[in-house]
Design a protein around this motif. Sequence first.
Motif, PDB file in Angstrom:
ATOM      1  N   MET A  87      -7.758  -7.403 -10.258  1.00 54.13           N
ATOM      2  CA  MET A  87      -6.495  -8.157  -9.698  1.00 54.13           C
ATOM      3  C   MET A  87      -6.209  -7.122  -8.556  1.00 54.13           C
ATOM      4  N   VAL A  88      -5.978  -7.716  -7.397  1.00 50.87           N
ATOM      5  CA  VAL A  88      -5.459  -7.000  -6.248  1.00 50.87           C
ATOM      6  C   VAL A  88      -3.935  -6.937  -6.284  1.00 50.87           C
ATOM      7  N   LEU A  89      -3.590  -5.792  -6.133  1.00 50.59           N
ATOM      8  CA  LEU A  89      -2.129  -5.293  -6.275  1.00 50.59           C
ATOM      9  C   LEU A  89      -1.283  -5.894  -5.037  1.00 50.59           C
ATOM     10  N   PRO A  90       0.048  -5.909  -5.327  1.00 50.03           N
ATOM     11  CA  PRO A  90       0.743  -6.392  -4.135  1.00 50.03           C
ATOM     12  C   PRO A  90       0.719  -5.228  -2.933  1.00 50.03           C
ATOM     13  N   PHE A  91       0.831  -5.556  -1.725  1.00 49.87           N
ATOM     14  CA  PHE A  91       0.633  -4.911  -0.723  1.00 49.87           C
ATOM     15  C   PHE A  91      -0.622  -4.121  -0.137  1.00 49.87           C
ATOM     16  N   HIS A  92      -1.796  -4.755  -1.016  1.00 53.97           N
ATOM     17  CA  HIS A  92      -2.957  -4.232  -0.710  1.00 53.97           C
ATOM     18  C   HIS A  92      -4.194  -5.067  -0.420  1.00 53.97           C
ATOM     19  N   TYR A  93      -5.079  -4.684   0.263  1.00 52.46           N
ATOM     20  CA  TYR A  93      -6.292  -5.620   0.765  1.00 52.46           C
ATOM     21  C   TYR A  93      -5.734  -6.816   1.306  1.00 52.46           C
ATOM     22  N   LEU A  94      -6.295  -8.057   0.589  1.00 55.61           N
ATOM     23  CA  LEU A  94      -6.072  -9.189   1.197  1.00 55.61           C
ATOM     24  C   LEU A  94      -4.257  -9.749   1.051  1.00 55.61           C
ATOM     25  N   ARG A  95      -3.779  -8.813   0.372  1.00 56.71           N
ATOM     26  CA  ARG A  95      -2.233  -8.972   0.307  1.00 56.71           C
ATOM     27  C   ARG A  95      -1.751  -7.943   0.954  1.00 56.71           C
ATOM     28  N   LYS A  96      -2.239  -7.079   2.059  1.00 51.72           N
ATOM     29  CA  LYS A  96      -1.685  -6.135   2.687  1.00 51.72           C
ATOM     30  C   LYS A  96      -0.443  -6.542   3.636  1.00 51.72           C
ATOM     31  N   LYS A  97       0.575  -6.082   3.714  1.00 49.51           N
ATOM     32  CA  LYS A  97       1.747  -6.087   4.560  1.00 49.51           C
ATOM     33  C   LYS A  97       1.799  -4.940   5.395  1.00 49.51           C
ATOM     34  N   GLU A  98       2.832  -4.962   6.485  1.00 53.07           N
ATOM     35  CA  GLU A  98       2.926  -3.647   7.392  1.00 53.07           C
ATOM     36  C   GLU A  98       3.354  -2.613   6.772  1.00 53.07           C
ATOM     37  N   ILE A  99       4.221  -3.006   5.569  1.00 53.13           N
ATOM     38  CA  ILE A  99       4.922  -1.785   4.946  1.00 53.13           C
ATOM     39  C   ILE A  99       4.503  -1.630   3.436  1.00 53.13           C
ATOM     40  N   ASN A 100       3.942  -0.902   2.718  1.00 53.61           N
ATOM     41  CA  ASN A 100       3.615  -0.733   1.325  1.00 53.61           C
ATOM     42  C   ASN A 100       4.868  -0.363   0.826  1.00 53.61           C
ATOM     43  N   ASN A 101       5.496  -1.333  -0.043  1.00 53.17           N
ATOM     44  CA  ASN A 101       6.755  -1.010  -0.659  1.00 53.17           C
ATOM     45  C   ASN A 101       6.561  -0.048  -1.987  1.00 53.17           C
ATOM     46  N   PHE A 102       5.337   0.206  -2.476  1.00 48.55           N
ATOM     47  CA  PHE A 102       5.010   1.328  -3.509  1.00 48.55           C
ATOM     48  C   PHE A 102       5.455   2.687  -2.942  1.00 48.55           C
ATOM     49  N   PHE A 103       5.315   2.693  -1.751  1.00 53.35           N
ATOM     50  CA  PHE A 103       5.789   4.030  -1.001  1.00 53.35           C
ATOM     51  C   PHE A 103       7.193   4.121  -0.347  1.00 53.35           C
ATOM     52  N   SER A 104       7.709   3.094  -0.657  1.00 51.49           N
ATOM     53  CA  SER A 104       9.169   2.988   0.094  1.00 51.49           C
ATOM     54  C   SER A 104      10.129   3.867  -0.485  1.00 51.49           C
ATOM     55  N   ASP A 105      11.140   4.516   0.560  1.00 50.56           N
ATOM     56  CA  ASP A 105      12.111   5.410   0.028  1.00 50.56           C
ATOM     57  C   ASP A 105      13.449   4.680  -0.639  1.00 50.56           C
ATOM     58  N   ASN A 106      13.198   3.297  -0.817  1.00 46.04           N
ATOM     59  CA  ASN A 106      14.181   2.534  -1.184  1.00 46.04           C
ATOM     60  C   ASN A 106      13.790   2.131  -2.580  1.00 46.04           C
ATOM     61  N   LEU A 107      14.671   2.752  -3.642  1.00 51.50           N
ATOM     62  CA  LEU A 107      14.359   2.796  -5.005  1.00 51.50           C
ATOM     63  C   LEU A 107      14.195   1.455  -5.602  1.00 51.50           C
ATOM     64  N   PHE A 108      14.941   0.373  -5.069  1.00 56.36           N
ATOM     65  CA  PHE A 108      14.979  -0.836  -5.327  1.00 56.36           C
ATOM     66  C   PHE A 108      13.638  -1.776  -5.035  1.00 56.36           C
ATOM     67  N   GLU A 109      13.238  -1.196  -3.926  1.00 56.07           N
ATOM     68  CA  GLU A 109      11.878  -2.107  -3.306  1.00 56.07           C
ATOM     69  C   GLU A 109      10.878  -1.393  -4.174  1.00 56.07           C
ATOM     70  N   ILE A 110      10.822  -0.203  -4.466  1.00 57.35           N
ATOM     71  CA  ILE A 110       9.763   0.186  -5.501  1.00 57.35           C
ATOM     72  C   ILE A 110       9.880  -0.440  -6.759  1.00 57.35           C
ATOM     73  N   PHE A 111      10.967  -0.763  -7.399  1.00 53.70           N
ATOM     74  CA  PHE A 111      11.207  -1.258  -8.752  1.00 53.70           C
ATOM     75  C   PHE A 111      10.611  -2.616  -8.669  1.00 53.70           C
ATOM     76  N   ASP A 112      11.063  -3.407  -7.451  1.00 56.20           N
ATOM     77  CA  ASP A 112      10.658  -4.873  -7.441  1.00 56.20           C
ATOM     78  C   ASP A 112       8.999  -5.050  -7.104  1.00 56.20           C
ATOM     79  N   SER A 113       8.521  -3.915  -6.402  1.00 55.23           N
ATOM     80  CA  SER A 113       6.920  -3.861  -6.271  1.00 55.23           C
ATOM     81  C   SER A 113       6.108  -3.868  -7.826  1.00 55.23           C
ATOM     82  N   PHE A 114       6.921  -2.767  -8.545  1.00 55.91           N
ATOM     83  CA  PHE A 114       6.272  -2.806  -9.856  1.00 55.91           C
ATOM     84  C   PHE A 114       6.615  -4.153 -10.618  1.00 55.91           C
TER      85      PHE A 114
END
Length: 305
Positions: A87-114
């Motif tokens: 499984m390709v995780l969100p924000f990685h490889y073919l699903r890559k975006k400009e910013i990886n929200n797993f490493f955001s400093d916004n708590l709610f963006e991290i939660f949404d990524s999980f």
Amino acid sequence: MFYDYSFERNYKKKFLKENKSFKEYIIEFESPFKKYPDKAIGFLFLPHQLKTKKVLIFLHGSGNYHFSLFKNFSSFFSQKGIPTFFMVLPFHYLRKKEINNFFSDNLFEIFDSFRQAVVDVRASLDCLEKEGFLKDFSILGISLGGMIATIVSAVEERIKKAILINTGGGFIYIIWEGILPVLRKNYKKTHHLYGCNKKKCRQIYSFHKEFVKELKDISLLGKVKPKKECFLFDPLSFCHLLKERVKVTLFSSSFDEIIPKKAQESFKKALGCPSKYTLFGDHFLSLILNKKKIINISSQFLLND
């Protein structure tokens, strides 16, 4: 419940290639997590000689630098007769975006990524069921993938076995005692918004045991109020829910600069002290040096019913 989803089982499956051991397909579907419109993607490795119809879900670690290694790693299980879905995780490889929200400093963006990662994995099980595989699944997660695999195993009854590699729980340890300087730097900048500095984090996590104690069942998630939203995606919050239902095997590197010892030890204890194997090397190198060991032990664990 935060990790619930709605999915109509509409997906596309395309044949990619074949070798002497397996056929490889790509499966794509619209992510059920509508907040971030995105296409979920996974690679199915189907062995020519099946030893089980129970699919292994493989969740990779973070970053795109080692993606080929992770994908290749997953294909080795198909050589053991185990159908594997990478499984390709969100924000990685073919699903890559400009910013990886797993490493955001916004708590709610991290939660949404999980949340999106967990929901996408659950939806992938629906697709694989439609393909004719059994409802009993296993899951393997490395590093970040191991954290997500832990949550998936807690919320998804179809997961029966979990292999968790170089991962852990307790963000109080992972953020402040590991070598994630980017996160620490960002949290220091935004602590006035999210309460994320080391001192405040200690105070917040003093309430974590009480949260876990009240979370007797996954149906209570969302009803039991956390002291901080990070409790809702910390793997340590979910470990106790695996004890009675999911068989677990752990692998940990002998020198892990990403997942500190306290995060590993608290994670193992919360899971009920399952079998644990030590891998020589650091967080990443241990995967290369011990690949055969991981595949052999894990395959035996998966095929032993």
